[in-house]
Design a protein around this motif. Structure first.
Motif, PDB file in Angstrom:
ATOM      1  N   ALA A   1     -38.172  -6.764 -56.981  1.00 60.13           N
ATOM      2  CA  ALA A   1     -39.218  -5.967 -56.328  1.00 60.13           C
ATOM      3  C   ALA A   1     -38.977  -5.834 -54.829  1.00 60.13           C
ATOM      4  O   ALA A   1     -39.135  -4.753 -54.252  1.00 60.13           O
ATOM      5  N   VAL A   2     -38.584  -6.940 -54.205  1.00 62.92           N
ATOM      6  CA  VAL A   2     -38.347  -6.920 -52.765  1.00 62.92           C
ATOM      7  C   VAL A   2     -37.088  -6.112 -52.442  1.00 62.92           C
ATOM      8  O   VAL A   2     -37.072  -5.293 -51.513  1.00 62.92           O
ATOM      9  N   LYS A   3     -36.036  -6.339 -53.218  1.00 62.70           N
ATOM     10  CA  LYS A   3     -34.769  -5.644 -52.987  1.00 62.70           C
ATOM     11  C   LYS A   3     -34.946  -4.132 -53.090  1.00 62.70           C
ATOM     12  O   LYS A   3     -34.388  -3.373 -52.294  1.00 62.70           O
ATOM     13  N   ALA A   4     -35.759  -3.681 -54.053  1.00 70.74           N
ATOM     14  CA  ALA A   4     -35.974  -2.247 -54.258  1.00 70.74           C
ATOM     15  C   ALA A   4     -36.771  -1.609 -53.119  1.00 70.74           C
ATOM     16  O   ALA A   4     -36.770  -0.385 -52.978  1.00 70.74           O
ATOM     17  N   SER A   5     -37.438  -2.437 -52.324  1.00 72.07           N
ATOM     18  CA  SER A   5     -38.336  -1.918 -51.286  1.00 72.07           C
ATOM     19  C   SER A   5     -37.781  -2.094 -49.880  1.00 72.07           C
ATOM     20  O   SER A   5     -38.475  -1.802 -48.895  1.00 72.07           O
ATOM     21  N   THR A   6     -36.547  -2.563 -49.770  1.00 71.62           N
ATOM     22  CA  THR A   6     -35.977  -2.806 -48.444  1.00 71.62           C
ATOM     23  C   THR A   6     -34.657  -2.061 -48.274  1.00 71.62           C
ATOM     24  O   THR A   6     -33.917  -1.890 -49.242  1.00 71.62           O
ATOM     25  N   PRO A   7     -34.355  -1.600 -47.033  1.00 72.49           N
ATOM     26  CA  PRO A   7     -35.230  -1.686 -45.864  1.00 72.49           C
ATOM     27  C   PRO A   7     -36.405  -0.717 -45.976  1.00 72.49           C
ATOM     28  O   PRO A   7     -36.306   0.290 -46.659  1.00 72.49           O
ATOM     29  N   GLY A   8     -37.492  -1.050 -45.313  1.00 74.15           N
ATOM     30  CA  GLY A   8     -38.662  -0.194 -45.380  1.00 74.15           C
ATOM     31  C   GLY A   8     -39.866  -0.817 -44.707  1.00 74.15           C
ATOM     32  O   GLY A   8     -39.792  -1.912 -44.151  1.00 74.15           O
ATOM     33  N   SER A   9     -40.988  -0.104 -44.787  1.00 68.27           N
ATOM     34  CA  SER A   9     -42.202  -0.499 -44.059  1.00 68.27           C
ATOM     35  C   SER A   9     -43.066  -1.469 -44.859  1.00 68.27           C
ATOM     36  O   SER A   9     -44.241  -1.207 -45.135  1.00 68.27           O
ATOM     37  N   TYR A  10     -42.449  -2.578 -45.268  1.00 69.20           N
ATOM     38  CA  TYR A  10     -43.149  -3.607 -46.043  1.00 69.20           C
ATOM     39  C   TYR A  10     -42.947  -4.969 -45.398  1.00 69.20           C
ATOM     40  O   TYR A  10     -41.862  -5.283 -44.910  1.00 69.20           O
ATOM     41  N   THR A  11     -43.992  -5.773 -45.419  1.00 68.43           N
ATOM     42  CA  THR A  11     -43.890  -7.188 -45.063  1.00 68.43           C
ATOM     43  C   THR A  11     -44.216  -7.993 -46.308  1.00 68.43           C
ATOM     44  O   THR A  11     -45.226  -7.731 -46.967  1.00 68.43           O
ATOM     45  N   PHE A  12     -43.361  -8.950 -46.648  1.00 72.65           N
ATOM     46  CA  PHE A  12     -43.555  -9.769 -47.842  1.00 72.65           C
ATOM     47  C   PHE A  12     -43.868 -11.204 -47.439  1.00 72.65           C
ATOM     48  O   PHE A  12     -43.169 -11.794 -46.616  1.00 72.65           O
ATOM     49  N   ILE A  13     -44.924 -11.743 -48.011  1.00 67.16           N
ATOM     50  CA  ILE A  13     -45.285 -13.143 -47.768  1.00 67.16           C
ATOM     51  C   ILE A  13     -44.722 -13.971 -48.918  1.00 67.16           C
ATOM     52  O   ILE A  13     -45.039 -13.747 -50.089  1.00 67.16           O
ATOM     53  N   LEU A  14     -43.864 -14.927 -48.552  1.00 66.02           N
ATOM     54  CA  LEU A  14     -43.130 -15.712 -49.544  1.00 66.02           C
ATOM     55  C   LEU A  14     -43.060 -17.171 -49.107  1.00 66.02           C
ATOM     56  O   LEU A  14     -43.222 -17.486 -47.925  1.00 66.02           O
ATOM     57  N   PRO A  15     -42.798 -18.089 -50.051  1.00 71.51           N
ATOM     58  CA  PRO A  15     -42.631 -19.500 -49.687  1.00 71.51           C
ATOM     59  C   PRO A  15     -41.466 -19.680 -48.723  1.00 71.51           C
ATOM     60  O   PRO A  15     -40.378 -19.140 -48.933  1.00 71.51           O
ATOM     61  N   ALA A  16     -41.683 -20.424 -47.654  1.00 71.50           N
ATOM     62  CA  ALA A  16     -40.669 -20.611 -46.620  1.00 71.50           C
ATOM     63  C   ALA A  16     -39.663 -21.688 -47.023  1.00 71.50           C
ATOM     64  O   ALA A  16     -40.010 -22.652 -47.713  1.00 71.50           O
ATOM     65  N   THR A  17     -38.425 -21.530 -46.576  1.00 74.75           N
ATOM     66  CA  THR A  17     -37.414 -22.566 -46.762  1.00 74.75           C
ATOM     67  C   THR A  17     -37.454 -23.518 -45.567  1.00 74.75           C
ATOM     68  O   THR A  17     -38.210 -23.327 -44.614  1.00 74.75           O
ATOM     69  N   ARG A  18     -36.592 -24.527 -45.599  1.00 79.64           N
ATOM     70  CA  ARG A  18     -36.542 -25.492 -44.493  1.00 79.64           C
ATOM     71  C   ARG A  18     -35.973 -24.896 -43.217  1.00 79.64           C
ATOM     72  O   ARG A  18     -36.033 -25.524 -42.157  1.00 79.64           O
ATOM     73  N   GLU A  19     -35.400 -23.688 -43.316  1.00 82.51           N
ATOM     74  CA  GLU A  19     -34.874 -23.023 -42.123  1.00 82.51           C
ATOM     75  C   GLU A  19     -35.995 -22.523 -41.211  1.00 82.51           C
ATOM     76  O   GLU A  19     -35.754 -22.221 -40.035  1.00 82.51           O
ATOM     77  N   VAL A  20     -37.202 -22.427 -41.743  1.00 78.50           N
ATOM     78  CA  VAL A  20     -38.329 -21.902 -40.961  1.00 78.50           C
ATOM     79  C   VAL A  20     -39.017 -23.050 -40.232  1.00 78.50           C
ATOM     80  O   VAL A  20     -39.432 -24.023 -40.862  1.00 78.50           O
ATOM     81  N   PRO A  21     -39.146 -22.958 -38.910  1.00 80.86           N
ATOM     82  CA  PRO A  21     -39.880 -24.004 -38.186  1.00 80.86           C
ATOM     83  C   PRO A  21     -41.291 -24.168 -38.751  1.00 80.86           C
ATOM     84  O   PRO A  21     -41.960 -23.183 -39.056  1.00 80.86           O
ATOM     85  N   ARG A  22     -41.723 -25.410 -38.864  1.00 80.30           N
ATOM     86  CA  ARG A  22     -43.026 -25.689 -39.481  1.00 80.30           C
ATOM     87  C   ARG A  22     -44.168 -24.939 -38.789  1.00 80.30           C
ATOM     88  O   ARG A  22     -45.104 -24.483 -39.449  1.00 80.30           O
ATOM     89  N   LYS A  23     -44.067 -24.790 -37.487  1.00 79.51           N
ATOM     90  CA  LYS A  23     -45.164 -24.138 -36.751  1.00 79.51           C
ATOM     91  C   LYS A  23     -45.287 -22.650 -37.072  1.00 79.51           C
ATOM     92  O   LYS A  23     -46.297 -22.018 -36.746  1.00 79.51           O
ATOM     93  N   LEU A  24     -44.258 -22.076 -37.723  1.00 76.12           N
ATOM     94  CA  LEU A  24     -44.323 -20.663 -38.103  1.00 76.12           C
ATOM     95  C   LEU A  24     -44.967 -20.462 -39.466  1.00 76.12           C
ATOM     96  O   LEU A  24     -45.394 -19.355 -39.807  1.00 76.12           O
ATOM     97  N   MET A  25     -45.014 -21.518 -40.270  1.00 73.46           N
ATOM     98  CA  MET A  25     -45.540 -21.389 -41.622  1.00 73.46           C
ATOM     99  C   MET A  25     -47.065 -21.332 -41.612  1.00 73.46           C
ATOM    100  O   MET A  25     -47.718 -21.863 -40.711  1.00 73.46           O
ATOM    101  N   HIS A  26     -47.615 -20.698 -42.639  1.00 73.63           N
ATOM    102  CA  HIS A  26     -49.051 -20.793 -42.853  1.00 73.63           C
ATOM    103  C   HIS A  26     -49.363 -22.272 -43.072  1.00 73.63           C
ATOM    104  O   HIS A  26     -48.708 -22.939 -43.884  1.00 73.63           O
TER     105      HIS A  26
END
Length: 206
Positions: free
Chosen positions: A88-113
């Protein structure tokens, strides 16, 4: 006072793009165009940049920041995507969509919900933004440039320079872009949940 970059919308000047990327690496907060509307952006690990975006937009700590990614390979470093969501995501990118997904450890904790441990990601369909992301070599931490108590984002670079001259470090102007923010789709629960209907076609997620 913000530095002003007048960038060609179809053939971005490499020197200007390199200067903007260098500014971001040096903790600058920039206003830049995307395929939906203008956004505020800073380096991925910049706490100061996050705080300044929150101050400009009067956001609380529950706000989902967006990682503006160059391509699907880069996006996959920062979020976990199972097979059904991948399609679903692959079919919609690139484009005007933002997807909320589970973060990996590469994402700083302060950026996560703080509760869900999710993050917003997107791949823009915009020549200038793509050139900047390619030069930068990492995602831009971003948020729509929608000022408090205003219904529509700012769309003109000169107006952003005029109004936010002392709040941002640089304004990237490549001509007028849209006024409609991205469509936001939350896949963190496995099924598509449309959080905000915006510039992207929502029919494939309904």
């Amino acid at each position: 006072m913000a530095k002003y970059f007048d960038v060609h919308p179809d053939n971005p000047q490499p020197r200007s793009i390199a200067q903007i990327a260098d500014a971001v690496r040096s903790e600058a907060l920039i206003a830049y165009p995307t395929d939906s509307c203008y956004a505020l952006g800073c380096r991925l690990g910049s706490r100061d940049g996050m705080d300044r975006i929150r101050a400009i937009r009067r956001l609380d700590d529950r706000h989902h920041f967006t990682l503006m990614c160059r391509d699907f390979a880069q996006l996959g470093q920062f979020v976990r995507v199972d097979n059904d969501v991948f399609r679903a995501v692959k079919a919609s990118t690139p484009g005007s969509y933002t997807f909320i997904l589970p973060a990996t450890r590469e994402v700083p904790r302060k950026l996560m919900h703080p509760r869900k441990k999710t993050v917003g990601v997107r791949i823009p369909d915009h020549v200038v933004t793509q050139a900047l992301l390619a030069e930068l070599g990492e995602p831009l931490l971003s948020s729509t440039l929608l000022l408090p108590d205003e219904e529509e984002p700012l769309t003109q670079g000169w107006e952003i320079k005029d109004r936010l001259d002392h709040a941002v470090d640089a304004v990237v102007d490549s001509g007028e872009c849209g006024t409609e923010p991205t469509t936001v789709v939350d896949f963190s629960g496995g099924e598509a949940e449309i959080v905000r209907r915006g510039a992207g076609d929502t029919s494939r997620f309904d």
